[in-house]
Each structure stands twice: as structure tokens, then as C-alpha cells.
Write a protein that holds these residues in place. Structure first.
Motif, PDB file in Angstrom:
ATOM      1  N   ILE A 119      40.511  37.554  10.857  1.00  0.00           N
ATOM      2  CA  ILE A 119      41.807  37.577  11.548  1.00  0.00           C
ATOM      3  C   ILE A 119      42.290  39.015  11.737  1.00  0.00           C
ATOM      4  CG2 ILE A 119      44.242  36.941  11.307  1.00  0.00           C
ATOM      5  CD1 ILE A 119      43.193  34.324   9.957  1.00  0.00           C
ATOM      6  N   ALA A 120      42.085  39.869  10.733  1.00  0.00           N
ATOM      7  CA  ALA A 120      42.475  41.280  10.869  1.00  0.00           C
ATOM      8  C   ALA A 120      41.668  41.946  11.984  1.00  0.00           C
ATOM      9  CB  ALA A 120      42.271  42.014   9.551  1.00  0.00           C
ATOM     10  N   ASP A 121      40.376  41.637  12.063  1.00  0.00           N
ATOM     11  CA  ASP A 121      39.538  42.185  13.144  1.00  0.00           C
ATOM     12  C   ASP A 121      40.014  41.681  14.496  1.00  0.00           C
ATOM     13  OD1 ASP A 121      37.992  43.598  11.374  1.00  0.00           O
ATOM     14  OD2 ASP A 121      36.324  42.163  11.373  1.00  0.00           O
ATOM     15  N   LEU A 122      40.386  40.421  14.559  1.00  0.00           N
ATOM     16  CA  LEU A 122      40.885  39.851  15.813  1.00  0.00           C
ATOM     17  C   LEU A 122      42.169  40.549  16.256  1.00  0.00           C
ATOM     18  CD1 LEU A 122      40.722  37.735  18.066  1.00  0.00           C
ATOM     19  CD2 LEU A 122      41.918  36.150  16.545  1.00  0.00           C
ATOM     20  N   LYS A 123      43.073  40.788  15.322  1.00  0.00           N
ATOM     21  CA  LYS A 123      44.315  41.490  15.668  1.00  0.00           C
ATOM     22  C   LYS A 123      44.008  42.890  16.181  1.00  0.00           C
ATOM     23  CE  LYS A 123      48.809  42.939  13.981  1.00  0.00           C
ATOM     24  NZ  LYS A 123      49.757  42.958  12.879  1.00  0.00           N
ATOM     25  N   ARG A 124      43.107  43.583  15.510  1.00  0.00           N
ATOM     26  CA  ARG A 124      42.714  44.924  15.965  1.00  0.00           C
ATOM     27  C   ARG A 124      42.141  44.877  17.379  1.00  0.00           C
ATOM     28  NH1 ARG A 124      37.742  46.254  13.366  1.00  0.00           N
ATOM     29  NH2 ARG A 124      36.979  45.210  15.197  1.00  0.00           N
ATOM     30  N   ASP A 125      41.295  43.891  17.647  1.00  0.00           N
ATOM     31  CA  ASP A 125      40.680  43.779  18.969  1.00  0.00           C
ATOM     32  C   ASP A 125      41.702  43.419  20.047  1.00  0.00           C
ATOM     33  OD1 ASP A 125      38.261  44.466  17.904  1.00  0.00           O
ATOM     34  OD2 ASP A 125      37.472  42.416  17.826  1.00  0.00           O
TER      35      ASP A 125
ATOM     36  N   MET B  21      44.806  44.371  19.966  1.00  0.00           N
ATOM     37  CA  MET B  21      45.528  45.622  20.203  1.00  0.00           C
ATOM     38  C   MET B  21      44.682  46.580  21.045  1.00  0.00           C
ATOM     39  SD  MET B  21      47.342  45.961  16.492  1.00  0.00           S
ATOM     40  CE  MET B  21      48.491  47.263  16.864  1.00  0.00           C
ATOM     41  N   LEU B  22      43.361  46.598  20.817  1.00  0.00           N
ATOM     42  CA  LEU B  22      42.470  47.414  21.651  1.00  0.00           C
ATOM     43  C   LEU B  22      42.469  46.918  23.099  1.00  0.00           C
ATOM     44  CD1 LEU B  22      39.378  47.929  19.323  1.00  0.00           C
ATOM     45  CD2 LEU B  22      40.929  49.691  20.178  1.00  0.00           C
ATOM     46  N   GLN B  23      42.526  45.615  23.267  1.00  0.00           N
ATOM     47  CA  GLN B  23      42.589  45.029  24.604  1.00  0.00           C
ATOM     48  C   GLN B  23      43.843  45.511  25.329  1.00  0.00           C
ATOM     49  OE1 GLN B  23      42.529  40.733  24.478  1.00  0.00           O
ATOM     50  NE2 GLN B  23      43.301  40.527  26.551  1.00  0.00           N
ATOM     51  N   SER B  24      44.958  45.474  24.647  1.00  0.00           N
ATOM     52  CA  SER B  24      46.211  45.942  25.227  1.00  0.00           C
ATOM     53  C   SER B  24      46.159  47.440  25.514  1.00  0.00           C
ATOM     54  CB  SER B  24      47.369  45.626  24.281  1.00  0.00           C
ATOM     55  OG  SER B  24      48.557  46.187  24.750  1.00  0.00           O
ATOM     56  N   SER B  25      45.562  48.180  24.607  1.00  0.00           N
ATOM     57  CA  SER B  25      45.432  49.623  24.794  1.00  0.00           C
ATOM     58  C   SER B  25      44.570  49.944  26.017  1.00  0.00           C
ATOM     59  CB  SER B  25      44.826  50.245  23.534  1.00  0.00           C
ATOM     60  OG  SER B  25      44.656  51.616  23.701  1.00  0.00           O
ATOM     61  N   SER B  26      43.534  49.161  26.231  1.00  0.00           N
ATOM     62  CA  SER B  26      42.685  49.368  27.415  1.00  0.00           C
ATOM     63  C   SER B  26      43.479  49.143  28.697  1.00  0.00           C
ATOM     64  CB  SER B  26      41.475  48.425  27.379  1.00  0.00           C
ATOM     65  OG  SER B  26      40.630  48.766  26.320  1.00  0.00           O
ATOM     66  N   MET B  27      44.343  48.134  28.699  1.00  0.00           N
ATOM     67  CA  MET B  27      45.169  47.884  29.884  1.00  0.00           C
ATOM     68  C   MET B  27      46.142  49.028  30.089  1.00  0.00           C
ATOM     69  SD  MET B  27      46.059  46.345  32.603  1.00  0.00           S
ATOM     70  CE  MET B  27      44.853  45.048  32.544  1.00  0.00           C
ATOM     71  N   ARG B  28      46.740  49.507  29.003  1.00  0.00           N
ATOM     72  CA  ARG B  28      47.665  50.639  29.115  1.00  0.00           C
ATOM     73  C   ARG B  28      46.953  51.866  29.687  1.00  0.00           C
ATOM     74  NH1 ARG B  28      48.448  52.483  23.966  1.00  0.00           N
ATOM     75  NH2 ARG B  28      46.898  54.016  24.519  1.00  0.00           N
ATOM     76  N   ASP B  29      45.752  52.135  29.184  1.00  0.00           N
ATOM     77  CA  ASP B  29      44.985  53.274  29.691  1.00  0.00           C
ATOM     78  C   ASP B  29      44.604  53.082  31.156  1.00  0.00           C
ATOM     79  OD1 ASP B  29      45.203  54.476  27.227  1.00  0.00           O
ATOM     80  OD2 ASP B  29      43.168  53.959  26.580  1.00  0.00           O
ATOM     81  N   TYR B  30      44.314  51.858  31.540  1.00  0.00           N
ATOM     82  CA  TYR B  30      44.002  51.577  32.944  1.00  0.00           C
ATOM     83  C   TYR B  30      45.213  51.861  33.827  1.00  0.00           C
ATOM     84  CZ  TYR B  30      42.990  49.013  37.213  1.00  0.00           C
ATOM     85  OH  TYR B  30      42.820  48.664  38.533  1.00  0.00           O
TER      86      TYR B  30
ATOM     87  N   LEU C 278      36.938  42.922  26.333  1.00  0.00           N
ATOM     88  CA  LEU C 278      37.666  42.593  25.105  1.00  0.00           C
ATOM     89  C   LEU C 278      38.388  41.259  25.230  1.00  0.00           C
ATOM     90  CD1 LEU C 278      39.036  46.121  24.202  1.00  0.00           C
ATOM     91  CD2 LEU C 278      37.573  44.709  22.746  1.00  0.00           C
ATOM     92  N   ALA C 279      38.933  40.969  26.399  1.00  0.00           N
ATOM     93  CA  ALA C 279      39.612  39.690  26.609  1.00  0.00           C
ATOM     94  C   ALA C 279      38.634  38.530  26.430  1.00  0.00           C
ATOM     95  CB  ALA C 279      40.249  39.642  28.000  1.00  0.00           C
ATOM     96  N   ALA C 280      37.445  38.656  26.995  1.00  0.00           N
ATOM     97  CA  ALA C 280      36.433  37.605  26.853  1.00  0.00           C
ATOM     98  C   ALA C 280      35.994  37.470  25.390  1.00  0.00           C
ATOM     99  CB  ALA C 280      35.240  37.897  27.748  1.00  0.00           C
ATOM    100  N   LYS C 281      35.753  38.604  24.742  1.00  0.00           N
ATOM    101  CA  LYS C 281      35.324  38.607  23.332  1.00  0.00           C
ATOM    102  C   LYS C 281      36.411  38.001  22.449  1.00  0.00           C
ATOM    103  CE  LYS C 281      34.619  41.997  19.715  1.00  0.00           C
ATOM    104  NZ  LYS C 281      34.607  43.421  19.423  1.00  0.00           N
TER     105      LYS C 281
END
Length: 154
Positions: free
Chosen positions: A50-56, A58-67, A82-85
Motif C-alpha cells: 500500500i505504501a508503494d502504491l501511494k508513492r506510485d 504521487m509519481l503519477q500526479s507528479s508526471s502530469m504536473r511536469d507534463y 504509471l496510471a496503467a500500473k
């Protein structure tokens, strides 16, 4: 001369005994730790998952922000991967979690799917039209922010 040979042989065996003793102590400690890890409850693995999922997420959101900020298609590609994963991991969580927690896991999956859809439908078109400022405004208020905040809290 034979006395010196015997002294060297005794010194060699003495050093060998000391090395073997310390090696056995180290091996004993490693085995002790390993036995302790085997007794870890299965819930521990779920907590890490679950902690890994939360991190991922947040990475998904960060990728959108960077985009949005840079307009680089690589960030959009990362977001989609990341969304698919994350969707797969959320489904796996739904399958392995106990029955009482399943509604929460399903809610997390639904929120992330909704967040992904909102990003794809609202933010990506704005960035493709070079309207990154408007996309940033959309992310800082409204439904996307509410969905993301709820997702992270869950």
C-alpha cells in the motif's frame, strides 16, 4: 629450526581458530535475523504494498504536473504508464485484501481511475493547445484537486 616451525604452525592454527569463531558468530547472527524475518506477519507485506502504491500514485500526479509545466510528451507517457500500473496494483489489492477492507480498496481504484480520466479529458487537451496556465489553474481548484486529495487521504 623445528621449534620455530612449530611456533608458526601454532600461531597459524590460533589465527585460524579465531577467524572461524568470528565467522560462526556472524553466520549465527545472520540466521537469527533471517528467522525473525520469516515470522513477520503477512499484513506487513500488504502495508509495504500500500505504501508503494501511494508513492506510485504521487509519481503519477507528479508526471502530469511536469507534463503541464514542460509540455514534454515523455511526462505524458510516464503518466499513462504509471496510471496503467497503478490500476493493476489497485485491482491486485482488491483481490488480496480482506473482505472488510475491500470497499476502501475499490474506492481507491475508482478515485484513481476518475483522476486519470479527468487528467486525460481536461488537462491533456489544454496542454496540447499550449494553454498550460489554464491547465495549472484547473489542477489547483475544482474536481481534479478534490479527487486527488481524496485519493491520497484514502
Amino acid at each position: 629450526m623445528s621449534f620455530l616451525k612449530n611456533t608458526y604452525i601454532l600461531q597459524f592454527f590460533g589465527i585460524l581458530v579465531i577467524v572461524l569463531f568470528f565467522s560462526s558468530v556472524v553466520i549465527y547472527q545472520v540466521l537469527k535475523i533471517n528467522r525473525g524475518l520469516e515470522r513477520m506477519p503477512p499484513q506487513f507485506e500488504k502495508v509495504i504494498f500500500i505504501a508503494d502504491l501511494k508513492r506510485d500514485i504521487m509519481l503519477q500526479s507528479s508526471s502530469m504536473r511536469d507534463y503541464i509545466i514542460y509540455g514534454d510528451e515523455r511526462f505524458l507517457k510516464d503518466f499513462r504508464e504509471l496510471a496503467a500500473k497503478n490500476s493493476e496494483k489497485e485491482q491486485e489489492l482488491i483481490n488480496v485484501i480482506r473482505e472488510q477492507r475491500r470497499p476502501l480498496a475499490m474506492e481507491i481504484k475508482n478515485l484513481n481511475d476518475r483522476y486519470t480520466a479527468l487528467c486525460e479529458n481536461e488537462l491533456v487537451p489544454l496542454v496540447k493547445k499550449d494553454l498550460s496556465v489554464q491547465a495549472m489553474n484547473v489542477t489547483s481548484r475544482g474536481e481534479i484537486l478534490e479527487v486527488y486529495d481524496s485519493l491520497i487521504k484514502k
